[in-house]
Design a protein around this motif. Sequence first.
Motif, short mmCIF file in Angstrom:
data_model
loop_
_atom_site.label_atom_id
_atom_site.label_comp_id
_atom_site.label_asym_id
_atom_site.label_seq_id
_atom_site.Cartn_x
_atom_site.Cartn_y
_atom_site.Cartn_z
N HIS A 109 -55.00 -7.85 109.89
CA HIS A 109 -56.28 -6.95 109.40
C HIS A 109 -56.68 -6.70 108.46
O HIS A 109 -56.60 -5.59 108.23
CB HIS A 109 -56.42 -5.77 110.46
CG HIS A 109 -55.93 -5.76 111.83
ND1 HIS A 109 -56.62 -6.13 112.78
CD2 HIS A 109 -54.43 -5.08 111.97
CE1 HIS A 109 -55.73 -6.16 114.23
NE2 HIS A 109 -54.68 -5.68 113.79
N PRO A 110 -57.24 -7.55 107.68
CA PRO A 110 -57.31 -7.23 105.64
C PRO A 110 -58.67 -6.52 105.86
O PRO A 110 -58.89 -6.08 104.53
CB PRO A 110 -57.40 -8.83 105.69
CG PRO A 110 -57.76 -9.35 106.77
CD PRO A 110 -57.06 -8.89 108.10
N GLN A 111 -59.10 -6.56 106.56
CA GLN A 111 -60.54 -5.13 106.23
C GLN A 111 -61.14 -4.74 107.29
O GLN A 111 -60.61 -4.67 108.42
CB GLN A 111 -62.09 -6.83 106.37
CG GLN A 111 -61.65 -7.33 104.80
CD GLN A 111 -62.96 -8.43 104.87
OE1 GLN A 111 -63.49 -8.51 105.89
NE2 GLN A 111 -63.87 -8.75 103.78
N ILE A 112 -61.81 -3.01 107.33
CA ILE A 112 -61.28 -2.22 108.26
C ILE A 112 -62.89 -3.16 108.81
O ILE A 112 -62.96 -2.44 110.23
CB ILE A 112 -62.42 -1.08 106.49
CG1 ILE A 112 -61.35 -0.60 106.55
CG2 ILE A 112 -62.86 0.27 108.32
CD1 ILE A 112 -61.41 0.72 105.45
N PHE A 113 -63.72 -3.43 108.08
CA PHE A 113 -64.94 -3.79 109.36
C PHE A 113 -65.03 -5.47 109.39
O PHE A 113 -64.33 -6.16 108.80
CB PHE A 113 -66.03 -3.50 108.42
CG PHE A 113 -66.53 -2.17 108.18
CD1 PHE A 113 -66.93 -1.58 109.56
CD2 PHE A 113 -66.38 -1.76 107.40
CE1 PHE A 113 -67.01 -0.35 108.67
CE2 PHE A 113 -66.72 -0.34 106.54
CZ PHE A 113 -67.17 0.03 107.76
N PRO A 114 -65.27 -5.75 110.93
CA PRO A 114 -64.85 -6.92 110.88
C PRO A 114 -65.72 -8.33 110.33
O PRO A 114 -67.21 -7.44 110.13
CB PRO A 114 -65.32 -7.50 112.94
CG PRO A 114 -66.21 -6.38 112.71
CD PRO A 114 -65.16 -5.46 111.66
N PRO A 115 -65.50 -9.83 109.84
CA PRO A 115 -66.38 -10.27 109.57
C PRO A 115 -68.01 -10.50 109.72
O PRO A 115 -67.63 -10.51 111.38
CB PRO A 115 -65.43 -11.73 108.47
CG PRO A 115 -64.73 -11.74 109.67
CD PRO A 115 -64.12 -10.30 110.06
N LEU A 116 -68.64 -11.60 109.64
CA LEU A 116 -70.15 -11.83 110.79
C LEU A 116 -70.01 -12.55 111.67
O LEU A 116 -68.71 -13.53 110.18
CB LEU A 116 -71.16 -11.76 109.14
CG LEU A 116 -71.78 -10.34 108.25
CD1 LEU A 116 -72.80 -11.53 107.36
CD2 LEU A 116 -71.68 -9.48 109.80
N SER A 117 -70.10 -13.21 112.15
CA SER A 117 -69.67 -14.13 112.52
C SER A 117 -70.19 -15.29 111.95
O SER A 117 -71.67 -15.53 111.62
CB SER A 117 -70.52 -14.46 114.14
OG SER A 117 -70.69 -15.71 114.84
N GLY A 118 -69.19 -16.31 111.63
CA GLY A 118 -69.38 -17.69 111.13
C GLY A 118 -68.60 -17.28 109.92
O GLY A 118 -68.64 -17.97 109.02
N ASP A 119 -68.75 -16.67 109.00
CA ASP A 119 -68.01 -16.33 107.71
C ASP A 119 -66.62 -16.62 107.27
O ASP A 119 -65.56 -16.52 108.55
CB ASP A 119 -68.22 -14.81 107.43
CG ASP A 119 -70.28 -14.37 106.84
OD1 ASP A 119 -70.55 -15.22 107.43
OD2 ASP A 119 -69.75 -13.57 106.37
#
Length: 280
Positions: A263-273
């Motif tokens: 879980h490298p980020q608090i917010f999930p990446p945008l779809s396709g990023d």
Amino acid sequence: MPMGEMTVTLDDVACLTHLPIEGRMLDHGKKMPKHEGAALLMTYLGVAQHEAEKICNQEYDGYISYPRLRDLYTTYLGRANLLAGTEDPEELARVRTYCVRCYLLYLVGCLLFGDRSNKRIELIYLTTMADGYAGMRNYSWGGMTLAYLYGELADACRPGHRALGGSVTLLTAWFLAHFPGFFSVDLNTDYLENYPVAARWKLQKGHGEGITYRSLLDHIQLDDVFVDFRTHTIKADDRDEQAGEDTWRVADGYVLWYTRVSHPQIFPPLSGDLPRPANE
């Protein structure tokens, strides 16, 4: 934080405190019943049954207060000093053992597994002394300290919780190591390279309001955390393998795998990023 999520790792624990991170983990429930706590006091600290039951009744569970543990230590230390000049080596060894166990319980209770009330210590840690002092080396004290700290941080983030237990020393040292501009510190002039990294600094008085630190975190940039990334990477010669000029590069597919299993980020990446390379 704007640049993502960070947390204390086992590598941090090993570097900052030099606590062992390999070995057994102590697994136990949230609360130890009073009768089990009393049994530990009798077995490992030589406390009489009625006194052991009284101690646990006062704490409602398997705990002992700091003042009561200090009294036990002082009593055994005085008794050991009196026996030192006598011809009773077995009794002297027994009393010294109780004295050292009191000290070790106080040490781990204060530095590694601090109770958020700052008044008592869990008696469960006496079980690590079952096989003597050599047996205590078989435990992953660093791993247990980190797991305990995670639990305390999780509770402290909830509404209504105003205290933090666990190793505040570890957490403070982690901030000093990764966020060098946040605190006023003096370097420890007696520090040697073989010391735990946490001994490198001497804290000065900090800000009285948490809003100051919150503002600093809200505006932090990657360079504020990893000021000189390349000096903290393992060179090719050190890891005994071929590597290019950019020694931070990893095997193909590593970043995608890391993103999937962690879980490298608090917010999930945008779809396709696609995930950013670790060095960025």
